[in-house]
Write a protein that holds these residues in place. Structure first.
Motif, PDB file in Angstrom:
ATOM      1  N   UNK A 410      -9.000  26.353  -5.023  1.00  0.00           N
ATOM      2  CA  UNK A 410      -8.237  27.446  -5.645  1.00  0.00           C
ATOM      3  C   UNK A 410      -7.172  26.894  -6.582  1.00  0.00           C
ATOM      4  N   UNK A 411      -6.445  25.862  -6.125  1.00  0.00           N
ATOM      5  CA  UNK A 411      -5.384  25.289  -6.959  1.00  0.00           C
ATOM      6  C   UNK A 411      -5.910  24.665  -8.233  1.00  0.00           C
ATOM      7  N   UNK A 412      -7.063  24.002  -8.150  1.00  0.00           N
ATOM      8  CA  UNK A 412      -7.640  23.373  -9.348  1.00  0.00           C
ATOM      9  C   UNK A 412      -8.057  24.419 -10.380  1.00  0.00           C
ATOM     10  N   UNK A 413      -8.605  25.512  -9.904  1.00  0.00           N
ATOM     11  CA  UNK A 413      -9.071  26.552 -10.833  1.00  0.00           C
ATOM     12  C   UNK A 413      -7.923  27.382 -11.381  1.00  0.00           C
ATOM     13  N   UNK A 414      -6.928  27.670 -10.535  1.00  0.00           N
ATOM     14  CA  UNK A 414      -5.885  28.618 -10.913  1.00  0.00           C
ATOM     15  C   UNK A 414      -4.968  28.106 -12.016  1.00  0.00           C
ATOM     16  N   UNK A 415      -4.826  26.808 -12.145  1.00  0.00           N
ATOM     17  CA  UNK A 415      -3.880  26.265 -13.124  1.00  0.00           C
ATOM     18  C   UNK A 415      -4.219  26.689 -14.549  1.00  0.00           C
ATOM     19  N   UNK A 416      -5.479  26.553 -14.950  1.00  0.00           N
ATOM     20  CA  UNK A 416      -5.884  26.903 -16.306  1.00  0.00           C
ATOM     21  C   UNK A 416      -7.026  27.916 -16.345  1.00  0.00           C
ATOM     22  N   UNK A 417      -7.534  28.314 -15.182  1.00  0.00           N
ATOM     23  CA  UNK A 417      -8.664  29.236 -15.145  1.00  0.00           C
ATOM     24  C   UNK A 417      -9.934  28.624 -15.700  1.00  0.00           C
TER      25      UNK A 417
END
Length: 522
Positions: A410-417
């Motif tokens: 989730x954290x990897x994806x949420x930063x820049x989508x």
């Protein structure tokens, strides 16, 4: 020079409910993560890094610095409770801390750890506030060539000090430099090392790289260990029964003051070790403990006394502030966690460098203020919740491991989508797992990844100034030659020391076998 206006502005940025709330959350979460075996300080900061992207700069600093300081103390909780340090930084605390628990003095051991940690941490932070601005002023006198060679010295130190094998440390640093060149050439605009993948033209993003190396790789390692365990947490549950009941003896002020020599040793050793790239809190903790044991034989350190806990924890926590000195003065992180804090600053648009004291003086003073405040928050939260956090060590891995893996995705994806960031995170998760299995340290990789753009910029600017002459550009001053010689000396000395250690070990092997045979014959 001290800037009163910037200091007042920094106080206004820090002393508000938003920043103080995130500082509280950071310390609260950090102590909890530190108390859980297997979750290191770097893992916790890496997981929280995507969240800093949504905060203002003081809120982001409050979160990551609070988490950092909280996790450094939190590791001692499980070390004292059931001889399982939450992180390698607290391994030396086990020697006396767990023996005190077995003697029915677990509460006294935890309070000794807390007060020693906060004392050494606060004094070392004051040292940082005095030293960092002076070092930054000196660094401003460096030209492009001098800055480039300074980074080469840092890379040499990373390779020499970050593990048992210098080749593995240097290999990790080289991989970090290579990853830092992936993307578009900042001067020529051409794609480099992208393997014809369009989504790599912008380079490797910092957040998925960090989460993969420090969080996902460790959870993969924990998952493999799960396959070899049949019964989980039973020993922990037995040990936690009435371990820290209110009936146990606490710590008096006189007893706290009686450990001033041990805390002083930890403060001096930890502050010095913290400023050297690649060593870190684990080395400082063991070295402080060993020195205190040698210097103070009458204290009987190692038999379950407060002095052993105080020395180990003071040395451990005294590295927290000084590890930021190379970052603030030269833009070179002194440890993996300092690199993560530098990453949080870069996500906020502030690049760590000597010019920070000119361009972002309010941010520097805010960081100094948060460093000091975090210690008092650590004291309050540690004093109030340490005995509750001691029970977190019994959290079963089948719950912990998949939860953190989901948070990493989730954290990897949420930063820049960007879904490709998840692929990058997973790749470096497996890559970091392989590095750990082969004994290759991760810290040099992430540190050189961050300094690669600065190293390239400094080298190319020096060559451009000299009209394309590489020799004239990079060896244009006595300071450049001195720094180059330092890098060579560091590598040669580290190699010779390791080589002599191997020779000594080989020379003693026959003697050991002969002694064994003699004992057997008798």
């Amino acid at each position: 020079m001290f800037q009163p206006d910037a200091f007042v502005e920094a106080l206004a940025l820090v002393l508000n409910w938003n920043t103080l709330m995130w500082l509280t959350i950071g310390v609260f979460v950090g102590v909890g993560l530190g108390a859980i075996p297997g979750l290191t300080t770097s893992t916790g900061v890496a997981l929280m890094l995507p969240l800093t992207f949504t905060l203002d700069i003081t809120g982001a600093l409050g979160l990551v610095i609070g988490l950092y300081k909280g996790a450094l103390f939190g590791g001692s909780i499980s070390a004292i409770s059931f001889a399982t340090p939450g992180a390698p930084d607290s391994a030396a605390t086990v020697f006396d801390g767990y023996r005190m628990t077995q003697q029915g003095k677990g509460r006294k051991a935890l309070l000794t750890s807390l007060y020693s940690s906060v004392t050494a941490d606060t004094l070392s932070d004051l040292l940082v506030i005095l030293i960092a601005p002076m070092m930054a002023l000196a660094a401003l006198q460096f030209g492009p060539a001098e800055r480039a060679w300074l980074m080469v010295v840092a890379i040499a130190l990373l390779g020499a000090l970050s593990g048992k094998h210098i080749a593995k440390g240097l290999m990790s640093a080289a991989i970090g430099l290579y990853i830092g060149t992936i993307g578009t050439d900042p001067m020529g605009g051409a794609s480099r090392n992208t393997f014809d993948l369009a989504w790599l033209r912008d380079g490797i993003s910092l957040v998925p790289l960090i989460i993969g190396l420090f969080a996902m790789s460790r959870m993969l390692e924990q998952g493999v260990e799960l396959l070899h365990e049949s019964r989980l947490g039973t020993r922990v549950e037995r040990r936690m029964h009435d371990l820290f009941s209110g009936k146990q003896e606490g710590l008096t002020f006189r007893e706290y003051l009686s450990n001033w020599r041990e805390m002083g040793i930890g403060l001096g050793v930890g502050s010095f070790i913290g400023m050297l790239p690649g060593l870190g809190a684990t080395v400082a903790s063991f070295l402080s403990y060993g020195i205190a044991k040698k210097v103070l034989p009458h204290k009987r350190i190692g038999t379950g006394v407060m002095g052993g806990v105080a020395a180990a924890e003071a040395g451990n926590n005294a590295t927290a502030g000084p590890t930021l000195v190379p970052l603030l003065a030269f833009g070179i992180p002194g440890s993996a966690t300092a690199a993560l804090i530098g990453g949080a600053l870069m996500l906020q648009g502030v690049t760590p460098s000597p010019r920070m004291f000119e361009l972002h003086a309010d941010v520097v003073y805010a960081l100094f203020t948060i460093l000091i405040l975090a210690n008092f928050f650590n004291l309050a939260i540690g004093r109030g919740f340490a005995f509750f956090y001691a029970k977190l060590g019994s959290l079963p891995k089948p719950v912990l491991v998949p939860t953190i893996m989901v948070l990493a995705v989730i954290g990897s994806y949420a930063t820049q989508g960007n879904p490709y960031d998840v692929l990058v995170m997973l790749f470096f998760g497996f890559f970091g797992f392989a590095m750990r299995k082969f004994g290759v340290p991760e810290a040099p990789l992430i540190i050189t990844f961050l300094i690669a753009p600065m190293l390239e910029e400094s080298m190319r600017r020096a060559v451009l100034i000299s009209g394309g002459d590489w020799l004239g550009g990079l060896f244009n001053s006595p300071l450049s030659l001195t720094l180059m010689a330092m890098a060579v000396v560091v590598l040669v000395l580290s190699y010779r020391m390791r080589f002599s250690e191997r020779l000594d070990a080989m020379s003693h092997e026959p003697d050991a076998e002969a002694d064994d045979d003699t004992r057997f014959d008798r």
